[in-house]
Design an enzyme around this catalytic site. Structure first.
Site, short mmCIF file in Angstrom:
data_model
loop_
_atom_site.label_atom_id
_atom_site.label_comp_id
_atom_site.label_asym_id
_atom_site.label_seq_id
_atom_site.Cartn_x
_atom_site.Cartn_y
_atom_site.Cartn_z
N ASP A 414 43.10 35.67 44.63
CA ASP A 414 41.72 35.57 45.12
C ASP A 414 41.56 34.41 46.09
O ASP A 414 42.15 33.34 45.92
CB ASP A 414 40.79 35.38 43.92
CG ASP A 414 39.33 35.25 44.33
OD1 ASP A 414 38.78 36.24 44.81
OD2 ASP A 414 38.77 34.15 44.16
N GLU A 467 44.14 38.27 48.98
CA GLU A 467 42.82 38.47 49.56
C GLU A 467 42.64 37.37 50.60
O GLU A 467 42.29 36.24 50.27
CB GLU A 467 41.72 38.38 48.50
CG GLU A 467 40.35 38.72 49.09
CD GLU A 467 39.20 37.94 48.46
OE1 GLU A 467 38.04 38.35 48.66
OE2 GLU A 467 39.46 36.93 47.77
#
Length: 787
Positions: A414, A467
């Site tokens: 993330d 990401e």
């Protein structure tokens, strides 16, 4: 009998208060001259303490004397010599406090459970299985009457002035001071006669003189929030996924079909635990044909509203849904059903909660000490000190832990962009440059390279997915050439451009056509995943359905055409739960999905389409074999902005073509002449056989429009072609294997009766072309019929 040695009261007070760096030098057994041993025990509330010595001649009971500060001592006979060395005897301690009496083993008679190699690797920041030596690990020591079972506790707190273990075993009192194991900053204690289920914390005396009760950073289980204690656990789970793991290690997942269903466990079907999800979620994903499930973070987090992205226990699956073994069961059931598991992993930041990592030993230990690098203002969280080797080791080993202990197949990392740039979301003056004067976070880059390289080296067949929302170079490039070493990267540019285009009224989309085609300018610069994630359907952004203009039929048709475009575009794909049936409202973590919408034919049709898209996708190598190779893609029509049409070819390694035509206009196009590719003579013209085939669309009726439909003015009617051969060449007939406007999906049934007849009419530089009927807000997927 030898006299009881005196100990300075100041030393006894330091031991009792937990400020002595090595209480084992005072407590426990210590050999005296002759056949004697002094045993000391910390029992501050005791009225009587007796040392019970075990020996072959029946043993002895020796009453202890209170030496001060709650420390009791007794002189007992030493054990016989073994191998020329005297050893302290085995013993237990009987304690009486008021009318309560209990007998227990002594934690201070055992050697450290960490060896020199462990400490050396920890000091270097290279212990790749850190969870096996830090945290709480059940352990056994050999004893005269059999093994002595207990738990070895160890924690890294290099700046602490003292550490005490508190928990259920000692009434959450400070009677178990821990010892420092030298320069590594590790504190350790083996506690016998305790085991799984024990709740505990570390009380840490910081350099500032303040005691703090901290959860174990390497706890493998926790209490259910809002409670915050760590919990001792051990796994008894017996895995049944050997076949899956063997196949995984022998294949390259990046070049295989990858269709991911992203899930928030708490709101998919509220009230289900890991074991219920193992049955229901697995069955649903198999029915829908996805290859993988991606779970939003399951590592323990105190605030459910963070969706798991503010982690406090990186090594513990959240207890909200069951035990760690229950989570193992979920992973195992997915694997047995042929479905992989992607887990969201959050090394970018952590929350400030007092009980967790923040100022762990009274200093910025896990976080960077400079607030310009150690604080993330957007989220109100702290940033790891990626340049500190022990912190980097904590995170790299954590990635390894999820792969090796829970058999997960991929980690999606993330907020990578927030780690890469020192000026991420900061104004001038709020950040400091690196040693070269640049904005790149060199320590974070080195950490990501190490984490990726370690994962791929230790666990062949897994994936690391970034990401990452910027144009940082070589995110999926190999670390050997300076890349970050990820296997895949989320294509945030494709997502933003496509959703912005789709939000326009079809009439205005002609002015935004470049937003739709721009992704192919850079599609092969990285190994991309095309994500429609939770972030796109929350916080006022609206659901995927409501991003589409028009009435409900047009919105549903828009979702269907978009999904066909996503599934056929170069790159893997990810879809957030609820989007597969065009949920009406945007997602909220406190509410379940609107499963009742499946009673509506339009929403059920979208779900049916996703099932058929997955079946066709998995069965058709042209749609995934060359996702990262420009040889796998050709434009047939990229410039027809006035008609909102895209057409392209996807090819397999053997050259087999699949033609995709997408019409983002709100009207059908009649007689639209499309160039068609040549077909290799070896082409079978058939998709392969999916593992779980869906029911693909039947031939769609060519229905006359109620009103004259728009016809492409660019194309003249085809000249009649006389074929000299009795059997048409390969590519003369293209079968319509999927039409998103089919009535079974809730469409209007505009199509080509199941096939398109190619003609030897040159068009757009190609020898073959065909007139066809393209449905409104619809997509066609065509494959050549075999000879």
């Amino acid at each position: 009998m030898a006299d009881l040695p005196d100990v300075d009261l100041e030393v006894l007070t330091a031991v009792a208060s937990g400020t002595h760096h090595d209480p084992h030098t005072v407590l426990g057994p210590h050999l005296l001259d002759g056949p004697w041993t002094v045993v000391r025990a910390l029992r501050p509330l005791a009225d009587e303490v007796v040392v019970v010595v075990a020996s072959a001649d029946g043993g002895a009971e020796v009453e202890a004397t209170h030496q001060g500060a709650g420390v009791w001592a007794a002189v007992v006979p030493a054990a016989e010599e073994r191998d020329g060395t005297r050893h302290a005897p085995e013993y237990r301690i009987r304690t009486r406090s008021g009318t309560d009496t209990w007998t227990s083993d002594d934690p201070y008679r055992f050697l450290p459970t960490l060896g020199e190699v462990d400490l050396h690797l920890i000091g270097e920041g290279r212990h790749e299985q850190l969870w096996q030596v830090l945290g709480a690990n059940p352990h056994r020591y050999p004893g005269a009457d059999g093994d002595i079972a207990g738990v070895a506790f160890a924690v890294w707190a290099p700046n602490a002035r003292g550490v005490r273990l508190v928990g259920d075993h000692n009434g959450w009192g400070g009677t178990h001071p821990m010892r420092s194991l030298g320069a590594t900053g590790v504190w350790e204690l083996f506690v016998p006669d305790v085991g799984p289920g024990l709740r505990y914390k570390f009380e840490i005396l910081g350099a500032d003189g303040v005691w703090r009760a901290k959860a174990d950073p390497l706890a493998k289980a926790t209490e259910q929030p809002p409670a915050t204690a760590s919990v001792v656990t051990t796994s008894t789970y017996e895995w049944q996924d050997d076949a899956w793991l063997a196949a995984r290690s022998a294949t390259d997942p990046h070049s295989a079909p990858l269709s991911v269903y992203e899930v928030h466990l708490g709101s998919w079907r509220p009230g289900l635990g890991y074991r219920e999800l193992a049955e229901q979620l697995t069955a649903y994903v198999v029915e829908q044909g996805f290859t993988h499930v991606e779970l939003m973070p399951v590592a323990e987090h105190p605030f459910g509203g963070s969706w798991g992205y503010q982690v406090t226990s990186y090594y513990a699956p959240t207890s909200r849904f069951g035990s760690p073994d229950d989570f193992r069961y979920l992973v195992d059931r997915l694997h047995q059903a042929g479905v992989g598991l992607v887990l969201d992993w959050v090394p970018a930041h952590f929350p400030r909660d007092e009980f967790a990592l923040a100022r762990f030993d009274g200093t910025p230990l896990y976080e960077h000490p400079d607030p310009r690098r150690g604080e993330q203002h957007d989220w109100g969280t702290l940033i790891f000190d990626f340049g500190r080797r022990e912190v980097r080791n904590f995170l790299v080993a954590n990635a390894t832990y999820w792969f090796e202990e829970f058999h997960v197949d991929a980690l999606r990392v993330d907020a990578v962009a927030s780690m890469l740039y020192l000026d991420y979301s900061r104004k001038e003056g709020e950040w400091s440059p690196n040693v070269h004067g640049g904005r790149e976070n060199l320590e974070a880059i080195a950490f990501l390279q190490e984490a990726n390289a370690t994962a791929y080296r230790r666990t062949p067949g897994v994936m690391m997915i970034a990401e990452e929302s910027t144009a940082f170079p070589q995110v999926t490039g190999p670390t050997s050439s300076g890349g970050l070493g990820f296997g895949l990267k989320w294509n945030m540019g494709w997502m933003n451009d496509t959703l912005r285009y789709l939000a326009e009224d079809p009439y205005n989309r002609r002015y935004h056509h470049g937003e739709l085609t721009f992704s192919l300018v850079y599609a092969f610069t990285e190994q991309f995943v095309l994500p429609i994630s939770h972030d796109e359907v929350v916080h006022g952004k609206g659901s995927l359905l409501r991003k589409m203009p028009g009435d409900r039929w047009q919105q549903l048709a828009g979702v269907r055409s978009f999904l066909a475009y996503q599934w056929s575009h170069p790159g893997k794909q990810l879809l957030f739960m609820g989007c597969e049936f065009a949920q009406d409202n945007e997602w909220a973590e406190s509410e379940g999905l609107r499963w009742d919408l499946l009673g509506d034919a339009g929403h059920a049709g979208v779900q049916h389409l996703v099932r058929d898209l997955n079946a066709l996708y998995r069965a058709t190598p042209a749609l995934w074999e060359l996702d990262f190779d420009p040889a796998g893609f050709e434009w047939l029509e990229s410039d027809d902005a006035d008609h909102n049409v895209l057409a392209y070819v996807r090819r397999s390694r053997s050259g087999d073509p699949v033609v995709v035509v997408v019409n983002f206009a709100g009207v059908p196009h009649e007689g639209y002449r499309l160039p068609l590719p040549d077909v290799p003579a070896s082409s079978s013209g058939e998709p392969g056989s999916p593992a779980e085939p869906g029911s693909l669309v039947e031939p769609v009726e060519t229905l006359p429009p109620a009103e004259p439909a728009e016809t492409s003015p660019r194309v003249a009617p085809a000249q009649a072609a006389t074929l000299a051969e009795p059997v048409p060449p390969a590519g003369a007939v293209w079968r319509e294997v999927l039409n998103t406007d089919a009535t079974v999906y809730g469409g209007s049934g505009v199509g080509n009766m199941g096939s398109v007849q190619a003609e030897p009419v040159p068009h757009h530089g190609r020898s073959w072309s065909a007139p066809m009927r393209i449905p409104p807000l619809g997509a066609l997927i065509l494959v050549p019929e075999p000879r």
